[in-house]
Scaffold this motif. Structure first.
Motif, PDB file in Angstrom:
ATOM      1  N   ARG A  29      -0.211   4.220  31.150  1.00  0.00           N
ATOM      2  CA  ARG A  29       0.370   3.041  30.508  1.00  0.00           C
ATOM      3  C   ARG A  29       0.196   1.805  31.392  1.00  0.00           C
ATOM      4  O   ARG A  29       0.035   0.699  30.894  1.00  0.00           O
ATOM      5  N   SER A  30       0.226   1.985  32.703  1.00  0.00           N
ATOM      6  CA  SER A  30      -0.010   0.877  33.622  1.00  0.00           C
ATOM      7  C   SER A  30      -1.417   0.325  33.441  1.00  0.00           C
ATOM      8  O   SER A  30      -1.616  -0.893  33.355  1.00  0.00           O
ATOM      9  N   ILE A  31      -2.386   1.212  33.387  1.00  0.00           N
ATOM     10  CA  ILE A  31      -3.784   0.800  33.213  1.00  0.00           C
ATOM     11  C   ILE A  31      -3.961   0.083  31.876  1.00  0.00           C
ATOM     12  O   ILE A  31      -4.593  -0.972  31.800  1.00  0.00           O
ATOM     13  N   GLU A 113     -12.759  -0.795  29.748  1.00  0.00           N
ATOM     14  CA  GLU A 113     -13.280   0.565  29.969  1.00  0.00           C
ATOM     15  C   GLU A 113     -12.197   1.460  30.572  1.00  0.00           C
ATOM     16  O   GLU A 113     -12.035   2.617  30.161  1.00  0.00           O
ATOM     17  N   ALA A 114     -11.464   0.956  31.530  1.00  0.00           N
ATOM     18  CA  ALA A 114     -10.376   1.733  32.133  1.00  0.00           C
ATOM     19  C   ALA A 114      -9.306   2.068  31.103  1.00  0.00           C
ATOM     20  O   ALA A 114      -8.772   3.180  31.081  1.00  0.00           O
ATOM     21  N   ARG A 115      -8.987   1.104  30.240  1.00  0.00           N
ATOM     22  CA  ARG A 115      -7.994   1.359  29.192  1.00  0.00           C
ATOM     23  C   ARG A 115      -8.476   2.454  28.246  1.00  0.00           C
ATOM     24  O   ARG A 115      -7.713   3.339  27.866  1.00  0.00           O
ATOM     25  N   HIS A 116      -9.742   2.426  27.883  1.00  0.00           N
ATOM     26  CA  HIS A 116     -10.280   3.473  27.012  1.00  0.00           C
ATOM     27  C   HIS A 116     -10.131   4.835  27.667  1.00  0.00           C
ATOM     28  O   HIS A 116      -9.740   5.808  27.011  1.00  0.00           O
ATOM     29  N   ALA A 118      -7.969   5.678  30.043  1.00  0.00           N
ATOM     30  CA  ALA A 118      -6.543   6.003  30.170  1.00  0.00           C
ATOM     31  C   ALA A 118      -5.932   6.412  28.833  1.00  0.00           C
ATOM     32  O   ALA A 118      -5.094   7.317  28.777  1.00  0.00           O
ATOM     33  N   ASP A 119      -6.352   5.755  27.769  1.00  0.00           N
ATOM     34  CA  ASP A 119      -5.745   6.028  26.459  1.00  0.00           C
ATOM     35  C   ASP A 119      -6.362   7.218  25.740  1.00  0.00           C
ATOM     36  O   ASP A 119      -5.679   7.862  24.947  1.00  0.00           O
ATOM     37  N   TYR A 120      -7.627   7.520  25.999  1.00  0.00           N
ATOM     38  CA  TYR A 120      -8.308   8.526  25.178  1.00  0.00           C
ATOM     39  C   TYR A 120      -8.852   9.734  25.918  1.00  0.00           C
ATOM     40  O   TYR A 120      -9.108  10.750  25.295  1.00  0.00           O
ATOM     41  N   ASN A 121      -9.062   9.648  27.219  1.00  0.00           N
ATOM     42  CA  ASN A 121      -9.604  10.783  27.959  1.00  0.00           C
ATOM     43  C   ASN A 121      -8.462  11.592  28.558  1.00  0.00           C
ATOM     44  O   ASN A 121      -8.067  11.386  29.709  1.00  0.00           O
ATOM     45  N   THR A 122      -7.945  12.515  27.783  1.00  0.00           N
ATOM     46  CA  THR A 122      -6.778  13.299  28.214  1.00  0.00           C
ATOM     47  C   THR A 122      -7.131  14.351  29.267  1.00  0.00           C
ATOM     48  O   THR A 122      -6.232  14.951  29.847  1.00  0.00           O
ATOM     49  N   TYR A 123      -8.408  14.573  29.522  1.00  0.00           N
ATOM     50  CA  TYR A 123      -8.812  15.555  30.524  1.00  0.00           C
ATOM     51  C   TYR A 123      -8.921  14.952  31.913  1.00  0.00           C
ATOM     52  O   TYR A 123      -9.123  15.669  32.888  1.00  0.00           O
TER      53      TYR A 123
END
Length: 170
Positions: A29-31, A113-116, A118-123
């Protein structure tokens, strides 16, 4: 306090709130908040530049919905590489793209890119260092924007953020 300032503070808070072992949720959430701080800073700036009178808030809100993250990313990637979009090239002349503007555009691209991630790469796991890096990146980009915001190239970037999709390829 403005929304972008609140988001920037939230990003810092989430990155530092757990002194020993930050949760992935807080770091992610910070990212995300770091990206949105810069996004909302730029959108607010453009809409206030277009409609400066206080009684235009409803119109500014409508205009703010026209910004597309992907278009802003496309423009920012072009500017970060030191290029001006063909249809806006005259607005960037004479000379090269301002290094500070390039830095802001690169920051936008990197933060998105970092937000993507953080939000979508759960691995993937994130570190406090990464969250704080993104917070600092957003903070620096916002500060830099405040320094160069009155330049002709900043105006061209403003216009591009809103209409790049409309002028590409035409």
């Amino acid at each position: 306090m403005s929304l972008h300032a609140d988001l920037l503070e939230q990003a810092r808070h989430l990155a530092t709130k757990d002194p020993r072992r930050p949760t992935q949720a807080s770091l992610r959430r910070s990212i995300s908040a770091s990206y949105y701080a810069l996004f909302h800073c730029l959108v607010d700036d453009v809409t206030r530049t277009l409609m400066s009178r206080r009684d235009r808030d409803p119109l500014r809100q409508s205009i703010s919905r026209a910004f597309r993250h992907s278009d802003m990313r496309t423009l920012s990637e072009t500017i970060a590489r030191g290029n001006a979009p063909r249809k806006l090239a005259d607005a960037f002349s004479p000379g090269p793209v301002d290094p500070t503007l390039k830095s802001i555009a690169q920051g936008f691209w990197d933060l998105q890119e970092a937000r993507h991630q953080a939000d979508y790469n759960t691995y993937r796991s994130f570190s406090r260092r990464e969250a704080l890096y993104n917070y600092q990146l957003a903070k620096r980009a916002i500060e830099n924007w405040e320094q160069i915001g009155t330049t002709p190239q900043a105006d061209a970037y403003r216009v591009g953020l809103l209409i790049i999709r409309l002028i590409q390829g035409s």
